[in-house]
Motif scaffolding. Sequence first.
Motif: not given
Length: 397
Positions: A72-74, A101-103, A109-110
Amino acid sequence: DPEHVGALVNRGVAYAEQGDLEKATVDLKEALDLQPDCAPAHVGRGIVHSRQGDFEQAIADYGQAMELDPQDAEAYNYRGMAYVEHGELDNAIDDFDQALALNPSLVVALVRRGQAFAGVGRLDDAIRDFSQAVSLDAVSSEAYLQRALAYDEKGQYDLAVTDYSQALDLDPKDARIHYNRGSAYSRRGRLDSALDDFSAAIALDGSFAAAYFDRGNVYGQQGQLDLAFADYTRAVTLNPSFASAFVGRGNLYAEQGESDKAIEDYTQAIALNPRFAGAFSNRGIAFAERGELEKAIADYGEAITLDPRFVAAYNNRGDAYRRQGELEAAIADFSEAIKLEPELAQAFNNRGLVFAEQGRLEDAIADYSQAIHLNPQFSSAYQNRGTAHRQQGEASR
């Protein structure tokens, strides 16, 4: 019914995003009662805890979601944001790394990792992340704003202004962007452009105390003292804890010869921020101008204790010591000012005056000459050197 649980989670998160935390809590609790291993429900509850300022509990909830769904990237993104709010920037960067890494296309996130990089002084890494965010989402005003802030911090004001302007094209009603672009214009000396942006920020947000303060600073630089005074007063009315605005207004009072009011404002600033070296120094100047040299020396001393590299405080305390007849203490302070800032012509001139009072005319002439070398327009230094030469001639007869 998984669909019912999913609907409860979605509604709970929507309530949380709207600020209705009570309804959000009810929905998310029901979802977890029905399905305790529902990772999105733990994420939703973490969002609620973050909105409530309970970042430790939010971090625990996001961690539970990750255990249930390690992909779960979120969840990593949200926990990273909670770590930022909790002041744990290195942990935040680790979580944003995992989210990306996941998304790799997770723009938020960036942007958030870029902010965390900026927070630990890694400005080039921050700019790289913001640039990647812009390349993925060309209409992200937040990415342009954050990159502008990073350029600003690096002193690359033209690049900052370009990004602020791009952000404003995308979101012209964001008072923060107008304010920050105004600050960049001000640092570049483009005062009229700065005024336009600070005024635009105030028009969009009439409670923006910092915009009033900075507009007051620009008005002061332009000599529009009545307008500056009005803005500083508005700033402290909106934010009675705004120590810098009290100092700004105090400076105006001092310029107008109203030392009592200046001292009152500086004293208020010190009460709000007892570590405000500039407020102590400025109050010391006001006391010195009233002839209250002991109080001035005490304030300069406090400023130096708070900031041992405060050149002006050493120079001003040296002058107060000279006026009191404490000549060795004066020389020590002027010498320290010169050590910290060897280009400070005023300190050489001031030390020369003390040497002259001690009859050390060669030393005085050397200091006056250095002051003139550093500032060929320094008329007082020429006059003082001439006086010293005349005294030398009289002494040789």
